[in-house]
Design a protein around this motif. Structure first.
Motif, PDB file in Angstrom:
ATOM      1  N   ALA A  41       0.846  -1.194   0.000  1.00  0.00           N
ATOM      2  CA  ALA A  41       0.000   0.000   0.000  1.00  0.00           C
ATOM      3  C   ALA A  41       0.877   1.237   0.000  1.00  0.00           C
ATOM      4  CB  ALA A  41      -0.913   0.004   1.226  1.00  0.00           C
ATOM      5  N   VAL A  42       0.311   2.336  -0.503  1.00  0.00           N
ATOM      6  CA  VAL A  42       1.038   3.613  -0.560  1.00  0.00           C
ATOM      7  C   VAL A  42       0.475   4.528   0.521  1.00  0.00           C
ATOM      8  CG1 VAL A  42       1.643   5.593  -1.992  1.00  0.00           C
ATOM      9  CG2 VAL A  42       1.419   3.327  -3.025  1.00  0.00           C
ATOM     10  N   VAL A  43       1.354   5.149   1.269  1.00  0.00           N
ATOM     11  CA  VAL A  43       0.938   6.021   2.360  1.00  0.00           C
ATOM     12  C   VAL A  43       0.051   7.159   1.839  1.00  0.00           C
ATOM     13  CG1 VAL A  43       2.950   7.560   2.242  1.00  0.00           C
ATOM     14  CG2 VAL A  43       1.763   7.205   4.430  1.00  0.00           C
ATOM     15  N   ASN A  44      -0.962   7.506   2.612  1.00  0.00           N
ATOM     16  CA  ASN A  44      -1.925   8.575   2.312  1.00  0.00           C
ATOM     17  C   ASN A  44      -2.875   8.248   1.158  1.00  0.00           C
ATOM     18  OD1 ASN A  44      -0.862  10.229   4.354  1.00  0.00           O
ATOM     19  ND2 ASN A  44       0.695  11.052   2.954  1.00  0.00           N
ATOM     20  N   GLU A  45      -2.812   7.031   0.641  1.00  0.00           N
ATOM     21  CA  GLU A  45      -3.751   6.606  -0.396  1.00  0.00           C
ATOM     22  C   GLU A  45      -4.685   5.531   0.170  1.00  0.00           C
ATOM     23  OE1 GLU A  45      -1.957   5.437  -4.038  1.00  0.00           O
ATOM     24  OE2 GLU A  45      -0.829   7.305  -4.285  1.00  0.00           O
ATOM     25  N   GLY A  46      -5.663   5.116  -0.632  1.00  0.00           N
ATOM     26  CA  GLY A  46      -6.552   4.040  -0.237  1.00  0.00           C
ATOM     27  C   GLY A  46      -5.982   2.695  -0.629  1.00  0.00           C
ATOM     28  N   PHE A  48      -8.804  -9.232  11.475  1.00  0.00           N
ATOM     29  CA  PHE A  48      -7.898  -9.070  12.614  1.00  0.00           C
ATOM     30  C   PHE A  48      -6.592  -8.452  12.128  1.00  0.00           C
ATOM     31  CE2 PHE A  48     -10.874 -12.385  13.604  1.00  0.00           C
ATOM     32  CZ  PHE A  48     -11.137 -12.250  14.962  1.00  0.00           C
ATOM     33  N   PHE A  49      -5.938  -7.718  13.033  1.00  0.00           N
ATOM     34  CA  PHE A  49      -4.710  -7.006  12.657  1.00  0.00           C
ATOM     35  C   PHE A  49      -3.656  -7.174  13.746  1.00  0.00           C
ATOM     36  CE2 PHE A  49      -2.369  -2.842  12.970  1.00  0.00           C
ATOM     37  CZ  PHE A  49      -1.533  -3.055  11.876  1.00  0.00           C
ATOM     38  N   ARG A  50      -2.409  -7.378  13.288  1.00  0.00           N
ATOM     39  CA  ARG A  50      -1.253  -7.407  14.180  1.00  0.00           C
ATOM     40  C   ARG A  50      -0.180  -6.503  13.597  1.00  0.00           C
ATOM     41  NH1 ARG A  50       1.491 -13.007  14.628  1.00  0.00           N
ATOM     42  NH2 ARG A  50       2.409 -12.300  12.654  1.00  0.00           N
ATOM     43  N   ALA A  51       0.090  -5.406  14.290  1.00  0.00           N
ATOM     44  CA  ALA A  51       1.107  -4.460  13.821  1.00  0.00           C
ATOM     45  C   ALA A  51       2.486  -5.112  13.870  1.00  0.00           C
ATOM     46  CB  ALA A  51       1.072  -3.197  14.669  1.00  0.00           C
ATOM     47  N   ASN A  76      -6.854   6.554   3.524  1.00  0.00           N
ATOM     48  CA  ASN A  76      -5.726   7.290   4.105  1.00  0.00           C
ATOM     49  C   ASN A  76      -4.770   6.371   4.868  1.00  0.00           C
ATOM     50  OD1 ASN A  76      -6.861   9.748   3.161  1.00  0.00           O
ATOM     51  ND2 ASN A  76      -8.184   9.827   4.974  1.00  0.00           N
ATOM     52  N   VAL A  77      -4.167   5.460   4.139  1.00  0.00           N
ATOM     53  CA  VAL A  77      -3.236   4.503   4.736  1.00  0.00           C
ATOM     54  C   VAL A  77      -2.067   5.238   5.397  1.00  0.00           C
ATOM     55  CG1 VAL A  77      -1.583   2.676   4.186  1.00  0.00           C
ATOM     56  CG2 VAL A  77      -3.843   2.664   3.137  1.00  0.00           C
ATOM     57  N   THR A  78      -1.678   4.772   6.568  1.00  0.00           N
ATOM     58  CA  THR A  78      -0.518   5.324   7.281  1.00  0.00           C
ATOM     59  C   THR A  78       0.536   4.235   7.439  1.00  0.00           C
ATOM     60  OG1 THR A  78      -1.218   4.738   9.524  1.00  0.00           O
ATOM     61  CG2 THR A  78      -2.142   6.772   8.586  1.00  0.00           C
ATOM     62  N   PHE A  79       1.741   4.640   7.826  1.00  0.00           N
ATOM     63  CA  PHE A  79       2.794   3.653   8.048  1.00  0.00           C
ATOM     64  C   PHE A  79       2.457   2.729   9.215  1.00  0.00           C
ATOM     65  CE2 PHE A  79       5.322   6.917   5.763  1.00  0.00           C
ATOM     66  CZ  PHE A  79       5.811   6.111   4.740  1.00  0.00           C
ATOM     67  N   ASN A  80       1.606   3.198  10.113  1.00  0.00           N
ATOM     68  CA  ASN A  80       1.194   2.360  11.237  1.00  0.00           C
ATOM     69  C   ASN A  80       0.289   1.206  10.810  1.00  0.00           C
ATOM     70  OD1 ASN A  80       2.575   3.910  13.154  1.00  0.00           O
ATOM     71  ND2 ASN A  80       0.843   5.311  13.424  1.00  0.00           N
ATOM     72  N   ASP A  81      -0.190   1.243   9.574  1.00  0.00           N
ATOM     73  CA  ASP A  81      -1.020   0.149   9.068  1.00  0.00           C
ATOM     74  C   ASP A  81      -0.181  -1.031   8.587  1.00  0.00           C
ATOM     75  OD1 ASP A  81      -3.365   1.586   9.545  1.00  0.00           O
ATOM     76  OD2 ASP A  81      -3.286   2.555   7.582  1.00  0.00           O
ATOM     77  N   THR A  82       1.137  -0.874   8.604  1.00  0.00           N
ATOM     78  CA  THR A  82       2.023  -1.978   8.241  1.00  0.00           C
ATOM     79  C   THR A  82       1.868  -3.114   9.253  1.00  0.00           C
ATOM     80  OG1 THR A  82       3.652  -0.497   7.244  1.00  0.00           O
ATOM     81  CG2 THR A  82       4.423  -2.676   7.889  1.00  0.00           C
ATOM     82  N   GLY A  83       1.719  -4.306   8.751  1.00  0.00           N
ATOM     83  CA  GLY A  83       1.574  -5.453   9.652  1.00  0.00           C
ATOM     84  C   GLY A  83       0.876  -6.618   8.973  1.00  0.00           C
ATOM     85  N   THR A  84       0.356  -7.519   9.772  1.00  0.00           N
ATOM     86  CA  THR A  84      -0.278  -8.735   9.281  1.00  0.00           C
ATOM     87  C   THR A  84      -1.778  -8.672   9.525  1.00  0.00           C
ATOM     88  OG1 THR A  84       1.736  -9.986   9.821  1.00  0.00           O
ATOM     89  CG2 THR A  84      -0.274 -11.252   9.378  1.00  0.00           C
ATOM     90  N   TYR A  85      -2.541  -8.949   8.490  1.00  0.00           N
ATOM     91  CA  TYR A  85      -4.006  -8.932   8.561  1.00  0.00           C
ATOM     92  C   TYR A  85      -4.531 -10.353   8.359  1.00  0.00           C
ATOM     93  CZ  TYR A  85      -3.679  -3.856   8.133  1.00  0.00           C
ATOM     94  OH  TYR A  85      -3.381  -2.524   8.345  1.00  0.00           O
ATOM     95  N   GLN A  86      -5.576 -10.667   9.093  1.00  0.00           N
ATOM     96  CA  GLN A  86      -6.236 -11.960   8.942  1.00  0.00           C
ATOM     97  C   GLN A  86      -7.713 -11.749   8.664  1.00  0.00           C
ATOM     98  OE1 GLN A  86      -5.905 -14.761  12.138  1.00  0.00           O
ATOM     99  NE2 GLN A  86      -4.167 -15.829  11.213  1.00  0.00           N
ATOM    100  N   CYS A  87      -8.190 -12.426   7.622  1.00  0.00           N
ATOM    101  CA  CYS A  87      -9.611 -12.419   7.280  1.00  0.00           C
ATOM    102  C   CYS A  87     -10.173 -13.807   7.590  1.00  0.00           C
ATOM    103  CB  CYS A  87      -9.777 -12.089   5.796  1.00  0.00           C
ATOM    104  SG  CYS A  87     -11.411 -12.453   5.131  1.00  0.00           S
ATOM    105  N   ASN A 133       2.690  -4.200   3.516  1.00  0.00           N
ATOM    106  CA  ASN A 133       3.823  -3.278   3.646  1.00  0.00           C
ATOM    107  C   ASN A 133       3.405  -1.923   3.092  1.00  0.00           C
ATOM    108  OD1 ASN A 133       6.501  -2.390   4.088  1.00  0.00           O
ATOM    109  ND2 ASN A 133       7.014  -2.795   1.941  1.00  0.00           N
ATOM    110  N   VAL A 134       3.592  -0.873   3.863  1.00  0.00           N
ATOM    111  CA  VAL A 134       3.235   0.483   3.439  1.00  0.00           C
ATOM    112  C   VAL A 134       4.504   1.189   2.976  1.00  0.00           C
ATOM    113  CG1 VAL A 134       2.216   2.676   4.118  1.00  0.00           C
ATOM    114  CG2 VAL A 134       1.307   0.547   5.060  1.00  0.00           C
ATOM    115  N   VAL A 135       4.450   1.758   1.763  1.00  0.00           N
ATOM    116  CA  VAL A 135       5.621   2.396   1.166  1.00  0.00           C
ATOM    117  C   VAL A 135       5.303   3.850   0.803  1.00  0.00           C
ATOM    118  CG1 VAL A 135       6.504   0.215   0.240  1.00  0.00           C
ATOM    119  CG2 VAL A 135       4.950   1.597  -1.134  1.00  0.00           C
ATOM    120  N   PRO A 136       6.343   4.695   0.658  1.00  0.00           N
ATOM    121  CA  PRO A 136       6.095   6.101   0.305  1.00  0.00           C
ATOM    122  C   PRO A 136       5.565   6.284  -1.110  1.00  0.00           C
ATOM    123  CG  PRO A 136       8.277   5.806   1.275  1.00  0.00           C
ATOM    124  CD  PRO A 136       7.753   4.448   0.971  1.00  0.00           C
TER     125      PRO A 136
END
Length: 212
Positions: free
Chosen positions: A37-42, A65-68, A116-127, A151-154
């Motif tokens: 994902a790109v920071v500040n984008e959807g 579920f989310f784990r940072a 509005n993805v942020t760098f704090n959204d980096t992590g592991t997601y479970q559906c 992974n959130v990138v600039p």
């Protein structure tokens, strides 16, 4: 009754199915989700679990579920059930939207969209996808899950694999729809030929009775 109207009445239900079937339900295709994902984008978190028995009614619910990257435990942050969504983690408040199956409880797509993805959204997601298949005499429950390491990138660095995956998705959907149309036309012609043959045999029997 003339042969034309008789044959038309015979084939009318089949023609109705041919016209309605391609429109009633789109093809379901499971693909690997994007992970960058790109920071500040959807960004769309994709979670698709196709129902193998399309003719069996079902109801389903989805929990995310989310784990940072700096955490050890998963946290429940989103649920969707009975056409209602609920955000249960303040980190995602006002930033999540349902992007899955619409206007149905028989879910196959449990995807969500992060604004509005942020760098704090980096992590592991479970559906986690819970589905109940409703048969005439009993219900059968299944549970499936998918893990996405985000992974959130600039800046966007979309790879070739992602592009090919998206192209293949559309090719698969179009191919399945065309196959369905061909099968319906084939069945239509088979029944039409059988109906004409039955009418010819009926006319032949009538003529033979009239002969001395």
């Amino acid at each position: 009754m003339p042969a034309g109207p008789e044959l038309l009445l015979l084939l009318l239900p089949v023609a109705s199915l041919v016209l309605q079937a391609p429109l009633s339900r789109g093809a379901c295709v499971e693909l690997d989700p994007d992970t960058e994902a790109v920071v500040n984008e959807g960004f769309k978190l994709s979670c698709i679990f196709c129902k193998m028995r399309g003719e069996v009614p079902a109801v389903a619910s989805v929990n995310w579920f989310f784990r940072a990257w700096d955490e050890t435990e998963f946290s429940h942050f989103y649920s969707y059930e009975d056409k209602r969504a609920q955000v249960v983690d303040p980190r995602f408040e006002d930033r999540l939207g349902w992007n899955g199956s619409k206007n149905t409880n028989d879910l196959q797509d449990g995807s969500i969209y992060i604004l509005n993805v942020t760098f704090n959204d980096t992590g592991t997601y479970q559906c986690i996808f819970s589905r109940i298949l409703i048969y005439s005499n009993y219900n059968f429950q299944t549970t499936s899950n998918r893990t996405i390491m985000l992974n959130v990138v600039p800046k966007r660095t979309r790879g070739l694999a992602s592009i090919l995956s998206e192209v293949m998705m559309y090719v698969s959907i179009i191919g399945l729809q065309l196959w369905l149309v061909v099968e319906m036309i084939y069945c239509y012609r088979k029944i039409a030929a059988a109906g004409e043959e039955a009418l010819r045999e009926s006319a032949s029997r009538k003529n033979s009775k009239l002969l001395p």
